[in-house]
Design a protein around this motif. Structure first.
Motif, PDB file in Angstrom:
ATOM      1  N   ALA A 212       0.760  -1.159   0.043  1.00 17.46           N
ATOM      2  CA  ALA A 212      -0.177   0.020   0.164  1.00 17.46           C
ATOM      3  C   ALA A 212       0.805   1.386  -0.036  1.00 17.46           C
ATOM      4  CB  ALA A 212      -0.960   0.092   1.234  1.00 17.46           C
ATOM      5  N   LYS A 213       0.222   2.453  -0.651  1.00 21.35           N
ATOM      6  CA  LYS A 213       0.957   3.678  -0.647  1.00 21.35           C
ATOM      7  C   LYS A 213      -0.024   4.716  -0.551  1.00 21.35           C
ATOM      8  CE  LYS A 213       4.551   5.942  -3.443  1.00 21.35           C
ATOM      9  NZ  LYS A 213       5.725   6.062  -2.311  1.00 21.35           N
ATOM     10  N   VAL A 214       0.385   5.831  -0.018  1.00 19.79           N
ATOM     11  CA  VAL A 214      -0.439   6.991  -0.128  1.00 19.79           C
ATOM     12  C   VAL A 214      -0.058   7.924  -1.314  1.00 19.79           C
ATOM     13  CG1 VAL A 214      -1.065   9.216   0.876  1.00 19.79           C
ATOM     14  CG2 VAL A 214      -0.757   7.111   2.440  1.00 19.79           C
ATOM     15  N   ILE A 215      -1.040   8.129  -2.075  1.00 22.53           N
ATOM     16  CA  ILE A 215      -0.855   8.726  -3.341  1.00 22.53           C
ATOM     17  C   ILE A 215      -1.311  10.420  -3.251  1.00 22.53           C
ATOM     18  CG2 ILE A 215      -1.420   8.607  -5.885  1.00 22.53           C
ATOM     19  CD1 ILE A 215       0.353   6.410  -4.863  1.00 22.53           C
ATOM     20  N   GLN A 216      -0.599  11.333  -3.728  1.00 22.79           N
ATOM     21  CA  GLN A 216      -1.000  12.684  -3.605  1.00 22.79           C
ATOM     22  C   GLN A 216      -2.075  12.946  -4.664  1.00 22.79           C
ATOM     23  OE1 GLN A 216      -0.624  14.423  -0.740  1.00 22.79           O
ATOM     24  NE2 GLN A 216       0.494  12.591  -0.169  1.00 22.79           N
ATOM     25  N   ALA A 217      -3.124  12.266  -4.834  1.00 22.33           N
ATOM     26  CA  ALA A 217      -4.078  12.567  -5.806  1.00 22.33           C
ATOM     27  C   ALA A 217      -5.482  12.097  -5.339  1.00 22.33           C
ATOM     28  CB  ALA A 217      -3.800  11.966  -7.177  1.00 22.33           C
ATOM     29  N   ASN A 218      -6.705  12.643  -5.832  1.00 16.12           N
ATOM     30  CA  ASN A 218      -7.821  11.986  -5.434  1.00 16.12           C
ATOM     31  C   ASN A 218      -7.897  10.542  -5.829  1.00 16.12           C
ATOM     32  OD1 ASN A 218     -10.854  11.505  -6.411  1.00 16.12           O
ATOM     33  ND2 ASN A 218     -10.894  13.230  -5.052  1.00 16.12           N
ATOM     34  N   PHE A 348      -5.314 -15.678 -14.560  1.00 13.53           N
ATOM     35  CA  PHE A 348      -4.096 -16.034 -13.678  1.00 13.53           C
ATOM     36  C   PHE A 348      -3.260 -14.741 -13.459  1.00 13.53           C
ATOM     37  CE2 PHE A 348      -4.685 -20.502 -13.567  1.00 13.53           C
ATOM     38  CZ  PHE A 348      -3.965 -20.994 -12.713  1.00 13.53           C
ATOM     39  N   ASN A 349      -3.990 -13.684 -13.593  1.00 10.63           N
ATOM     40  CA  ASN A 349      -3.291 -12.338 -13.394  1.00 10.63           C
ATOM     41  C   ASN A 349      -2.950 -12.230 -11.974  1.00 10.63           C
ATOM     42  OD1 ASN A 349      -3.477 -10.858 -16.268  1.00 10.63           O
ATOM     43  ND2 ASN A 349      -5.251 -11.721 -16.043  1.00 10.63           N
ATOM     44  N   ARG A 350      -3.449 -12.679 -11.015  1.00 13.45           N
ATOM     45  CA  ARG A 350      -3.225 -12.666  -9.779  1.00 13.45           C
ATOM     46  C   ARG A 350      -3.562 -11.121  -9.097  1.00 13.45           C
ATOM     47  NH1 ARG A 350       1.940 -14.062  -7.089  1.00 13.45           N
ATOM     48  NH2 ARG A 350       2.907 -12.803  -8.556  1.00 13.45           N
ATOM     49  N   ILE A 351      -3.713 -10.010  -9.799  1.00 15.33           N
ATOM     50  CA  ILE A 351      -3.749  -8.736  -9.200  1.00 15.33           C
ATOM     51  C   ILE A 351      -4.957  -8.447  -8.638  1.00 15.33           C
ATOM     52  CG2 ILE A 351      -3.458  -6.202  -9.785  1.00 15.33           C
ATOM     53  CD1 ILE A 351      -1.475  -7.008 -12.168  1.00 15.33           C
ATOM     54  N   VAL A 352      -5.069  -7.722  -7.701  1.00 12.31           N
ATOM     55  CA  VAL A 352      -6.157  -7.054  -7.034  1.00 12.31           C
ATOM     56  C   VAL A 352      -5.850  -5.733  -6.734  1.00 12.31           C
ATOM     57  CG1 VAL A 352      -8.181  -7.078  -5.177  1.00 12.31           C
ATOM     58  CG2 VAL A 352      -7.180  -9.223  -6.248  1.00 12.31           C
ATOM     59  N   TYR A 353      -6.512  -4.542  -7.080  1.00  9.65           N
ATOM     60  CA  TYR A 353      -6.292  -3.229  -6.706  1.00  9.65           C
ATOM     61  C   TYR A 353      -7.378  -2.782  -5.829  1.00  9.65           C
ATOM     62  CZ  TYR A 353      -3.231  -3.042 -10.731  1.00  9.65           C
ATOM     63  OH  TYR A 353      -2.386  -3.170 -11.929  1.00  9.65           O
ATOM     64  N   MET A 367      -3.481   3.631  -2.456  1.00  9.47           N
ATOM     65  CA  MET A 367      -3.531   2.627  -3.483  1.00  9.47           C
ATOM     66  C   MET A 367      -3.008   1.316  -2.948  1.00  9.47           C
ATOM     67  SD  MET A 367      -1.621   2.616  -6.993  1.00  9.47           S
ATOM     68  CE  MET A 367      -1.131   0.944  -8.064  1.00  9.47           C
ATOM     69  N   GLU A 368      -3.702   0.213  -3.141  1.00 11.39           N
ATOM     70  CA  GLU A 368      -3.275  -1.000  -2.468  1.00 11.39           C
ATOM     71  C   GLU A 368      -3.282  -1.801  -3.708  1.00 11.39           C
ATOM     72  OE1 GLU A 368      -5.252  -2.395   1.515  1.00 11.39           O
ATOM     73  OE2 GLU A 368      -6.422  -0.585   0.790  1.00 11.39           O
ATOM     74  N   VAL A 369      -2.266  -2.702  -3.689  1.00 10.37           N
ATOM     75  CA  VAL A 369      -2.115  -3.910  -4.707  1.00 10.37           C
ATOM     76  C   VAL A 369      -2.025  -5.142  -3.866  1.00 10.37           C
ATOM     77  CG1 VAL A 369      -0.413  -5.131  -6.233  1.00 10.37           C
ATOM     78  CG2 VAL A 369      -0.859  -2.404  -6.294  1.00 10.37           C
ATOM     79  N   LEU A 370      -2.667  -6.119  -3.984  1.00  9.53           N
ATOM     80  CA  LEU A 370      -2.624  -7.575  -3.698  1.00  9.53           C
ATOM     81  C   LEU A 370      -2.516  -8.429  -4.653  1.00  9.53           C
ATOM     82  CD1 LEU A 370      -5.339  -5.906  -1.956  1.00  9.53           C
ATOM     83  CD2 LEU A 370      -5.572  -7.999  -0.855  1.00  9.53           C
ATOM     84  N   VAL A 385       0.157  -6.363   5.257  1.00  3.82           N
ATOM     85  CA  VAL A 385       0.495  -5.336   4.168  1.00  3.82           C
ATOM     86  C   VAL A 385       1.796  -4.769   4.316  1.00  3.82           C
ATOM     87  CG1 VAL A 385      -0.750  -3.650   5.919  1.00  3.82           C
ATOM     88  CG2 VAL A 385      -0.667  -2.823   3.416  1.00  3.82           C
ATOM     89  N   ARG A 386       2.389  -4.245   3.371  1.00  7.67           N
ATOM     90  CA  ARG A 386       3.577  -3.246   3.591  1.00  7.67           C
ATOM     91  C   ARG A 386       3.269  -2.029   2.993  1.00  7.67           C
ATOM     92  NH1 ARG A 386       9.604  -3.516   0.684  1.00  7.67           N
ATOM     93  NH2 ARG A 386      10.179  -1.513   1.271  1.00  7.67           N
TER      94      ARG A 386
END
Length: 452
Positions: A212-218, A348-353, A367-370, A385-386
């Protein structure tokens, strides 16, 4: 009527190349990838105030986040009775608590004494949810269990101090929460996406990576960067030799939409045409950081060879399931979005946002990526979560592999988009008719919820 018919013909023409690519698949293509649904959503601009206005953010809090079903956690985040997950959204906080009977309940995360958050972090509560301020405690089922110096509260017999519940339900291993007691069932809200994922069993996967990361945008600025492939040529030029960005098929339904971008085909943006081997070398170099030692036989297509490499890669964990998967399922970016902010990828993409406001700040978001992976034997525990620091790139997390560099390119744009929207003299955001129609769908659905 003539204009609508022309728009529909244009949409059919734009989705045609991907469907013709499926005709060449070496395996049977699932019916869900043959579906096409993209009604004309118009060419109107999107109001800039949706990204910049505090008043619009307040309406989102009132009419969206307090009423909509939203992905809160995975079931494996709550493996045992007494396990607790804290879910925060737009300045409000909720608890998800595994019950003794195995069900999951959701509560408003506020002590009924002085209002302090009952929990600040995920973890285990050993049968009682106790407020760290004065020690009021509740059982897992929400009933009041302990009041320190209870003799000093003679009014308690006349008060209902049961923790207020919010609605909770699950699909495919994902736990959803809805603060609105009058909301319809989750199954009704999800609609047709349940059938879309019938053969892609995400409930049997586990969270191998969570960053996870804080993004400076809406939150919408960040999310929309993952709703279209139109940006690939400008933002990710390194993948153009083997990513068919302009061949993306976009489909929109009611509460969900998808964009399918084919892999193993060359972008029409390229001014040169790579050979099949050059395409494979480019893909493996970007993905794995190594040059391909594979030599293609005459007539072999890179897309089919790369799909077989992917089957070999996943067979130890997924078994013979991969042998039933089409090349498209192994190669293509199949990005679904469930309104408002949940992105599970197919196959098999594995990605979840997940994208959500950062607290009560409408100019920043989380924004989170699993990454969900298959497993053999006992389910592994989910990755904690990192959280990346403000100056820490996604590529600092090695488990993201080549995706980290891609996310770095994406997030490089986001704060600058927000600043540009704050500065622009235009009142609206210009969108293409088809390639960015998933963004149009998001805003059409927002209008249905918020009313403007």
């Amino acid at each position: 009527m003539k204009a609508l018919a022309q728009a529909e013909q244009k949409v059919a023409a734009l989705s045609g190349p991907y469907q013709r690519l499926l005709d060449e698949d070496t395996h049977e293509v699932p019916a869900v990838l043959r579906l096409q649904h993209n009604p004309c959503l118009g060419t109107e601009d999107i109001p800039v105030r949706r990204y910049t206005s505090r008043a619009y953010h307040e309406r989102e809090k009132e009419r969206l986040w307090s009423r909509v079903w939203q992905f809160a956690c995975r079931e494996e985040h709550l493996p045992e009775p007494g396990d607790v997950v804290v879910y925060d959204i737009a300045g409000r906080s909720y608890l998800l608590v595994r019950q003794a009977d195995g069900t999951i309940r959701g509560y408003v995360n506020a002590c009924l004494h002085r209002g302090r958050r009952l929990r600040d972090y995920d973890g285990h509560c050993d049968g009682l949810v106790r407020c760290p301020f004065h020690g009021f405690a509740w059982r897992l089922d929400g009933n009041l269990a302990d009041v320190p110096a209870g003799w000093d509260f003679p009014q308690l017999p006349d008060r209902d101090l049961t923790l207020p519940q919010v609605r909770v339900d699950s699909w495919a291993g994902f736990v959803f929460l809805n603060p609105d007691p009058g909301a319809g069932p989750l199954e009704e809200f999800l609609g047709g996406i349940i059938a879309h994922f019938a053969d892609w069993d995400l409930g049997s996967a586990y969270v191998e990576v969570h960053v996870a990361k804080v993004i400076q945008a809406n939150w919408k600025v960040a999310q929309e960067a993952f709703c279209e492939a139109y940006h690939v040529a400008g933002t990710h030029p390194q993948i153009l030799p083997w990513q068919g960005d302009l061949l993306t098929q976009v489909d929109v339904w009611d509460n969900f939409a998808r964009a399918i971008t084919p892999g193993g085909v060359t972008s029409p943006h390229l001014t040169w045409v790579p050979s099949e081997e050059e395409m494979l070398r480019s893909m493996l170099d970007v993905r794995d950081g190594e040059t391909s030692p594979i030599t293609l036989r005459p007539g072999e297509r890179m897309r089919a060879v790369a799909a077989e490499l992917a089957r070999t890669r996943w067979r130890p964990l997924a078994g013979d399931q991969v042998d039933r998967m089409s090349d498209a399922e192994m190669m293509d970016s199949i990005d679904y979005t469930v309104f408002p902010n949940f992105h599970p990828w197919g196959a098999f993409n594995r990605i979840v946002y997940r994208f959500r406001p950062n607290g009560d700040d409408h100019r920043s978001c989380i924004m989170e990526v699993l990454l969900l992976s298959p497993f053999r034997g006992q389910r592994p525990p989910p990755s904690p979560v990192r959280w990346l620091a403000a100056d820490e790139p996604w590529s600092a997390e090695p488990r993201l592999s080549s995706l980290g560099k891609v996310f770095d390119q994406d997030t490089f744009n986001m704060a600058n988009v927000q600043l540009g929207l704050e500065t622009t003299l235009r009142s609206g955001v210009l969108l293409s008719e088809y390639q960015e129609s998933k963004v149009r769908w998001l805003h059409r659905t927002l209008t249905e919820w918020i009313g403007e």
